[in-house]
Write an enzyme that holds these catalytic residues in place. Sequence first.
Site, short mmCIF file in Angstrom:
data_model
loop_
_atom_site.label_atom_id
_atom_site.label_comp_id
_atom_site.label_asym_id
_atom_site.label_seq_id
_atom_site.Cartn_x
_atom_site.Cartn_y
_atom_site.Cartn_z
CE LYS A 91 5.79 -2.83 -3.76
NZ LYS A 91 6.50 -1.56 -3.98
CB SER A 121 9.88 -2.84 -5.51
OG SER A 121 9.17 -1.79 -4.94
CB SER A 147 8.67 0.95 -6.24
OG SER A 147 10.02 0.72 -5.90
#
Lengths: 494, 477, 94
Positions: free
Chosen positions: A79, A154, A178
């Site tokens: 990420k 996210s 997330s």
Amino acid sequence: MGMKKKLTAIDVVEEIKSGDISCEELILEIYERIERSELNCFITLNKENALEEAIEVDKRRSGEECRRKKLLGVPIAIKDSISTRGIQTTCASKILTGYVPPYDATVIEALKKEGAIIIGKTNMDEFCMGSSTETSYYGPTRNPHDLDRVPGGSSGGSAAAISAGETVLALGSDTGGSIRCPASFCGIAGLKPTYGLVSRYGLIAYANSLEQIGPMASNVTDTALLLEVLSAKDERDSTQVKTKNNASTNYCLSWLNGKRSGNGGEGVGVEVEVKGMKIGVPKEFIEGVSPEVEKSVWNAVHKLEDSGAIYEEISMRDLKYALAAYYIIAMSEASSNLARFDGLRYGLRTGKDEDWHTTFSRIRGEGFGEEVKRRIILGTYALSAGYYGTYYLKALKVRTLIKNEFEDALKTHDILAMPTMPFVAFKLGERIKDPLSLYLADVNTVSINLAGVPSISVPCGFSNGLPIGLQLVGKHFEEDEILKAAFVYEQTFL
Amino acid sequence: MDVKIGLECHAQLLTKSKLFCSCSTDYHDSKPNTHVCATCLGLPGALPVVNERAIRYGMKVALALGCEVQEEIIFYRKNYYYPDLPRGFQITQYDFPIAFNGLVRIESGGGDGGKEREIRITRVHMEEDPGRLVYIGTIDTAKYSLVDYNRSGMPLVEIVTEPDLKSPKEARIFLGKLRSTLEYLGVFDGDLEGAMRVDANISLEGGDRAEVKNISSYKGVERALSFEITRQKNLLRRGLKIQQETRHYDETRGITLSMRTKEFEHDYRYFPEPDLVRIRISDRIEEIKREIPELPDEKKKRFTSQYSITTEHANSLTYDINIADFYEEVASKIDMKLSATWIADVLKGELNYRSISMREASKRISTADFVAILRYLKDGVITERGATEIMREMLDRGGVKPEEIIKSKGLASIGSEEIEGAIDKVIKENEGAVEDYKVGKKEALNFLVGQVMKHTRGRAEPKEVRRLLVGKIESEF
Amino acid sequence: MLLKKEEIEHIGWLARTELSETEKELFEKQLSSILDYFAVLDELDTEDIEPTYHVIGIKDVVRKDEPKEALSQSEALRNAPKKEKGYIKSPRMF
């Protein structure tokens, strides 16, 4: 060689070490897939380095050193909120365009040590602020199950990449859901560790007291393996609990060494792991979710019951305050964490330099997206003189109540089970114009972050072709229990 | 006029690494941005970890200042924006500092015969230093600034006083005492650039306070505060109100500038630093108390009684721990009072003149050397002037022994015959001056003494020469 | 309307984040309704509750005073958009 069945990390490591597959070919195939993809999972690719490393792996695979590596040759996507030395790290924000960290996050050092190959940085909501990966400066990521829908957020890029076979493993970060939300929407496994298990050194901070880096994979065993690597002790994180590292994942892994289960029947013996396990199902988490989600999750709970677990409906009264408390705390911390983005030492520096304060404000106005600005304003407000007691301090007190409630529920139960998300993936653009409606989607995940307990989301069904997620929550530092239950459930599901 | 001054003193601690990261603190002579890491540079994702020794030093300071050390400490974020503050917040302490309620005794700055004054210490806490801004020009005219983050993250102990100081002079005296104490504790070196920085609060006649920031020298404090008092008095005289504001001290121009603009209005939004945890400190108190050495006040008392020296000398000798130690070493070997005079009055003067510290000086002139010099003096081998010259030579050159200098410069005292010979010569060669003296021009004698000193190359005692000269001249009649 | 435009402007200044006119108007509506939602916490009596700053409650994490290698000057400055002679260049103060 085939990517006919979805390769697991365990398979990859075994087959690379045995010479059955070529790491280089695997990596090339991954990149081919990425290049053909319409999903927009990646912001930056690490192709040159990855291929070089893959070639090295193929050369040295039989050597003593390589044989010891737990993730040898496994492609992993990171990420873009996690610092990677020499690879652009943007947090999906315009304000960090071109930022190349001079250091690796601790988890990245750990991955490299175990031979994993970083294939690229994945798309996300800007600074982790969002539940749909729609606030990214680089455009949204699409859900592999339906290109018109969000992958969740996210960590949407990481989840979609796993789901679409664009990577084998991925890292996400979870502040209020997330990791679990996109895992649920994309039909993969994602785990948020206990707060303080995994080092946050190198994770670009959104809300320090709530977030953790966590593993994302296509199955529970891979998740367990990755978690073990991630929980390396780190002197550089004062909030990491040093006595609880390298989460014991022997259960999952030992099943593989010897009793590899795959298609029902052969899974003999694993059910014993959940025999007598007490599962609490808090009704507040089920109220208000869509009917298909509710049905799917109850089916999963019953499946666990069939395997020997005992479930009970319980009530957690204060949960309805969790969302407000979460957002106040997260936004307050975020408003302070993001103050460092001033264009001096890194990041955006456009236009002519006027005086310091004006220039600084202009750069931030230009560099931050709307959601980020919204949260900075609210967070600054919540901390400002006169409001600190009403908002921030109050939210911290409510946090105590929520934490106590989880601890109480987990005194009489081994784990808790509930839906991860109240619905399946919604359409792109559907909720983004109404921030509050997006915040409300987090209702089942944020309380877990407030309490700091570990939680895993695993797929438990579909609704019109869209994945539904089952969430299992454990006591602090008892990731084994939720991994056990998730694994057993996964076996029955297959 | 009733003046109230309070000080906030920030002193850099002598730890090996910074407060929240492991960068070396030895940056003072280094190139910019060479002592930085992800944490003190404020790179995204980096985290702080507390330096244990820094806390111990902070506690030591608090205890030495007579404060009440607390049970636990918590670090807070103070949110504001400045180019030298890499994270957009400073990690400092707010509600749970190291200590409260201490006391420092100083001599009064007023003319009341050096009575002792008690200055109350409000609190002592820890915080990190920001980086350093270099302006091309002055803060208000520079076209841009240059930032060096080497200093960012240095451990500071902040000592806050109540507004008990009554004059700029007293403020300077207080800072001197504070510096002295910190150096005694071995946690501070006042010679390092930027090691101590002071903010001052000043109000007149119970009016509003003005805060003066950016004072970084002891003289600066007195100057800044004197300027402020004058400025405020002028305003009052004109019937204007003194604004409660922050002012910036400009060292070069010796003035304070108003900073009361929108940029400097602050809402610090303090909240506990989420990346750090509470630290229990009360369990270390006894241990640290035992580490505290004899402090200036005690040492001064002991010196006056043990060495039978004057209070003035004791004061002078105990200000700097290195000088105090030097004195004790010397005084243990030779005449205590003589040592006191020669160190407090002569040596110190030579050090000040050369702007070198005692620590530096003791590399060039050891206690053994000093004892030797005093011994030669006592035995009459050299004169006072000779002794002074030897000291100067050693300080300037370093690496020479007293004996070498005595030899090379011919400083050995001369016998009375030689003096008489020189006197005779001088009287013969300077009849005019002798006549002048006889008619009453006393200055002529000074000239003649000077001539004798020249002839004897300073090896004669001036008093002795004068006596003999006068004797000789007057005896001829 | 809990947060008026002027207040939002002021907070924007406190946070040194420039907002466009459109954003200010949009936020005026949105932020007020979000704050309205946050007000649900007022239902709870938390007078005697201790705030939770650290959910795991660990204490006393410190490090030994041992210097370690720093970044090189070039590494430290690599991402800086404007630099001069080893310093980082910042806009003027006033």
